[in-house]
Design a protein around this motif. Structure first.
Motif, PDB file in Angstrom:
ATOM      1  N   GLY A   1      36.967  34.182  48.680  1.00 56.62           N
ATOM      2  CA  GLY A   1      37.814  33.790  49.955  1.00 56.62           C
ATOM      3  C   GLY A   1      39.228  34.321  50.026  1.00 56.62           C
ATOM      4  N   SER A   2      39.882  34.292  51.190  1.00 53.50           N
ATOM      5  CA  SER A   2      41.070  34.778  51.059  1.00 53.50           C
ATOM      6  C   SER A   2      41.768  33.975  52.190  1.00 53.50           C
ATOM      7  CB  SER A   2      41.204  36.293  51.522  1.00 53.50           C
ATOM      8  OG  SER A   2      40.831  36.656  52.854  1.00 53.50           O
ATOM      9  N   VAL A   3      43.357  34.045  52.104  1.00 54.75           N
ATOM     10  CA  VAL A   3      44.320  33.632  52.855  1.00 54.75           C
ATOM     11  C   VAL A   3      45.241  34.577  53.215  1.00 54.75           C
ATOM     12  CG1 VAL A   3      43.866  31.071  52.283  1.00 54.75           C
ATOM     13  CG2 VAL A   3      45.482  32.189  51.010  1.00 54.75           C
ATOM     14  N   THR A   4      45.732  34.566  54.293  1.00 57.77           N
ATOM     15  CA  THR A   4      46.905  35.350  54.556  1.00 57.77           C
ATOM     16  C   THR A   4      48.217  34.467  54.794  1.00 57.77           C
ATOM     17  OG1 THR A   4      45.615  36.863  55.508  1.00 57.77           O
ATOM     18  CG2 THR A   4      47.990  37.229  56.232  1.00 57.77           C
ATOM     19  N   ALA A   5      49.404  34.614  54.120  1.00 61.50           N
ATOM     20  CA  ALA A   5      50.416  33.882  54.425  1.00 61.50           C
ATOM     21  C   ALA A   5      51.407  34.324  55.701  1.00 61.50           C
ATOM     22  CB  ALA A   5      51.253  34.117  53.029  1.00 61.50           C
ATOM     23  N   LYS A   6      52.083  33.516  56.017  1.00 67.53           N
ATOM     24  CA  LYS A   6      53.334  33.883  57.065  1.00 67.53           C
ATOM     25  C   LYS A   6      54.276  34.609  56.227  1.00 67.53           C
ATOM     26  CE  LYS A   6      52.317  29.472  59.239  1.00 67.53           C
ATOM     27  NZ  LYS A   6      52.658  28.240  59.621  1.00 67.53           N
ATOM     28  N   PRO A   7      54.896  35.645  56.940  1.00 65.20           N
ATOM     29  CA  PRO A   7      55.832  36.456  56.039  1.00 65.20           C
ATOM     30  C   PRO A   7      56.754  35.372  55.282  1.00 65.20           C
ATOM     31  CG  PRO A   7      55.561  37.471  58.354  1.00 65.20           C
ATOM     32  CD  PRO A   7      54.717  36.215  58.072  1.00 65.20           C
ATOM     33  N   ASP A   8      57.355  34.305  56.021  1.00 66.49           N
ATOM     34  CA  ASP A   8      58.205  33.370  55.306  1.00 66.49           C
ATOM     35  C   ASP A   8      57.888  32.349  54.405  1.00 66.49           C
ATOM     36  OD1 ASP A   8      57.116  32.048  57.847  1.00 66.49           O
ATOM     37  OD2 ASP A   8      58.951  30.983  57.870  1.00 66.49           O
ATOM     38  N   THR A   9      56.435  32.435  54.332  1.00 70.03           N
ATOM     39  CA  THR A   9      55.629  31.263  53.282  1.00 70.03           C
ATOM     40  C   THR A   9      54.981  31.884  52.376  1.00 70.03           C
ATOM     41  OG1 THR A   9      53.627  31.302  54.643  1.00 70.03           O
ATOM     42  CG2 THR A   9      55.601  29.612  55.389  1.00 70.03           C
ATOM     43  N   VAL A  10      55.236  33.259  52.140  1.00 70.40           N
ATOM     44  CA  VAL A  10      54.428  33.921  51.151  1.00 70.40           C
ATOM     45  C   VAL A  10      54.678  33.582  49.617  1.00 70.40           C
ATOM     46  CG1 VAL A  10      55.796  36.090  50.959  1.00 70.40           C
ATOM     47  CG2 VAL A  10      53.299  36.180  50.415  1.00 70.40           C
ATOM     48  N   ASP A  11      55.971  33.067  49.466  1.00 66.26           N
ATOM     49  CA  ASP A  11      56.211  32.634  47.991  1.00 66.26           C
ATOM     50  C   ASP A  11      55.659  31.476  47.855  1.00 66.26           C
ATOM     51  OD1 ASP A  11      57.546  35.182  47.293  1.00 66.26           O
ATOM     52  OD2 ASP A  11      59.348  34.527  47.980  1.00 66.26           O
ATOM     53  N   ALA A  12      55.606  30.406  48.854  1.00 66.70           N
ATOM     54  CA  ALA A  12      55.378  29.089  48.580  1.00 66.70           C
ATOM     55  C   ALA A  12      53.618  29.033  48.571  1.00 66.70           C
ATOM     56  CB  ALA A  12      55.723  28.202  49.715  1.00 66.70           C
ATOM     57  N   LEU A  13      53.138  29.903  49.346  1.00 71.08           N
ATOM     58  CA  LEU A  13      51.608  30.093  49.439  1.00 71.08           C
ATOM     59  C   LEU A  13      51.092  30.684  47.912  1.00 71.08           C
ATOM     60  CD1 LEU A  13      48.922  29.316  50.677  1.00 71.08           C
ATOM     61  CD2 LEU A  13      49.199  31.595  51.814  1.00 71.08           C
ATOM     62  N   ARG A  14      51.789  31.663  47.469  1.00 77.26           N
ATOM     63  CA  ARG A  14      51.399  32.121  46.238  1.00 77.26           C
ATOM     64  C   ARG A  14      51.508  31.182  45.081  1.00 77.26           C
ATOM     65  NH1 ARG A  14      54.756  36.755  45.389  1.00 77.26           N
ATOM     66  NH2 ARG A  14      53.422  37.814  47.001  1.00 77.26           N
TER      67      ARG A  14
ATOM     68  N   ALA B   1      36.546  32.461  56.101  1.00 77.53           N
ATOM     69  CA  ALA B   1      35.550  31.623  55.451  1.00 77.53           C
ATOM     70  C   ALA B   1      35.247  31.937  53.994  1.00 77.53           C
ATOM     71  CB  ALA B   1      34.156  31.426  56.068  1.00 77.53           C
ATOM     72  N   ILE B   2      35.081  31.080  53.137  1.00 77.52           N
ATOM     73  CA  ILE B   2      34.753  30.967  51.901  1.00 77.52           C
ATOM     74  C   ILE B   2      33.043  31.494  51.916  1.00 77.52           C
ATOM     75  CG2 ILE B   2      34.334  29.756  49.547  1.00 77.52           C
ATOM     76  CD1 ILE B   2      36.591  27.978  50.468  1.00 77.52           C
ATOM     77  N   SER B   3      33.016  32.525  50.923  1.00 75.48           N
ATOM     78  CA  SER B   3      31.423  33.116  50.633  1.00 75.48           C
ATOM     79  C   SER B   3      31.019  32.579  49.497  1.00 75.48           C
ATOM     80  CB  SER B   3      31.369  34.368  50.800  1.00 75.48           C
ATOM     81  OG  SER B   3      31.760  35.138  52.013  1.00 75.48           O
ATOM     82  N   LEU B   4      29.706  32.100  49.254  1.00 78.88           N
ATOM     83  CA  LEU B   4      29.069  31.671  48.253  1.00 78.88           C
ATOM     84  C   LEU B   4      27.985  32.547  47.649  1.00 78.88           C
ATOM     85  CD1 LEU B   4      28.800  27.716  49.091  1.00 78.88           C
ATOM     86  CD2 LEU B   4      30.634  28.758  47.577  1.00 78.88           C
ATOM     87  N   TYR B   5      27.787  32.877  46.563  1.00 79.51           N
ATOM     88  CA  TYR B   5      26.899  33.601  45.925  1.00 79.51           C
ATOM     89  C   TYR B   5      25.930  33.154  44.767  1.00 79.51           C
ATOM     90  CZ  TYR B   5      29.545  36.879  48.848  1.00 79.51           C
ATOM     91  OH  TYR B   5      29.926  37.610  49.883  1.00 79.51           O
ATOM     92  N   GLU B   6      24.751  33.297  44.568  1.00 78.03           N
ATOM     93  CA  GLU B   6      24.154  32.948  43.465  1.00 78.03           C
ATOM     94  C   GLU B   6      24.153  34.027  42.684  1.00 78.03           C
ATOM     95  OE1 GLU B   6      20.406  31.235  44.836  1.00 78.03           O
ATOM     96  OE2 GLU B   6      21.177  29.140  44.144  1.00 78.03           O
ATOM     97  N   ALA B   7      24.333  34.111  41.113  1.00 77.56           N
ATOM     98  CA  ALA B   7      24.254  35.387  40.274  1.00 77.56           C
ATOM     99  C   ALA B   7      23.797  34.807  38.973  1.00 77.56           C
ATOM    100  CB  ALA B   7      25.699  35.899  40.410  1.00 77.56           C
ATOM    101  N   SER B   8      23.290  36.108  38.521  1.00 76.99           N
ATOM    102  CA  SER B   8      22.917  35.860  37.081  1.00 76.99           C
ATOM    103  C   SER B   8      23.412  37.018  36.529  1.00 76.99           C
ATOM    104  CB  SER B   8      21.423  36.008  36.884  1.00 76.99           C
ATOM    105  OG  SER B   8      20.704  34.745  37.269  1.00 76.99           O
ATOM    106  N   GLU B   9      23.828  36.787  35.044  1.00 75.71           N
ATOM    107  CA  GLU B   9      24.441  38.117  34.342  1.00 75.71           C
ATOM    108  C   GLU B   9      23.142  39.045  34.130  1.00 75.71           C
ATOM    109  OE1 GLU B   9      27.251  38.905  30.540  1.00 75.71           O
ATOM    110  OE2 GLU B   9      27.038  37.097  31.224  1.00 75.71           O
ATOM    111  N   VAL B  10      23.425  40.617  34.178  1.00 77.15           N
ATOM    112  CA  VAL B  10      22.558  41.199  34.018  1.00 77.15           C
ATOM    113  C   VAL B  10      22.984  42.074  32.653  1.00 77.15           C
ATOM    114  CG1 VAL B  10      21.316  43.366  34.595  1.00 77.15           C
ATOM    115  CG2 VAL B  10      22.093  41.594  36.471  1.00 77.15           C
TER     116      VAL B  10
END
Length: 123
Positions: free
Chosen positions: A31-44, A112-121
């Motif tokens: 998933g991802s989020v995009t900060a407002k320019p003035d909130t990037v440090d707080a969101l990070r 939106a958050i994406s979900l995946y089922e996975a197995s190590e190969v």
């Protein structure tokens, strides 16, 4: 079908009840989020606090956040969970609920958050 946990929109999935029932060895979350320019440090900082807290939860294999090289306001999350039960528990933890509230306040956009089922190969 819309998929959400604890009021958090996760995304669309054809059969959300089927997630975690296959032969997968883990659930991968992106998933991802995009900060407002003035909130990037707080969101990070809120994101790092959330990642560090999440890593201590039962079932968390890995949890990370990265800054997008093409858009330094965008933070990308990559998580691996042992199973769907662990992930569902994660979403209702007080720290996760607080983090989502912080994202709603500090972000200009979130995917939106994406979900995946996975197995190590084996290589």
């Amino acid at each position: 079908m819309k998929l959400s946990f604890a009021g958090i929109y996760i995304g669309d999935h054809a059969d959300p009840e089927g997630l975690g029932r296959g032969d997968a060895q883990m659930i991968i979350v992106t998933g991802s989020v995009t900060a407002k320019p003035d909130t990037v440090d707080a969101l990070r900082q809120a994101s790092l606090d959330h990642v560090h807290r999440s890593r201590t939860e039962d079932g968390c294999i890995s949890h990370s956040v990265q800054v997008d090289c093409e858009n330094p306001l965008r933070l990308f999350f990559y998580e691996r969970w042992r199973d769907m039960a662990s992930l569902k528990t994660h979403f209702v933890q007080p720290g996760s609920v607080e983090f989502i509230a912080a994202v709603r306040e500090l972000a200009s956009a979130s995917d939106a958050i994406s979900l995946y089922e996975a197995s190590e190969v084996a290589a």
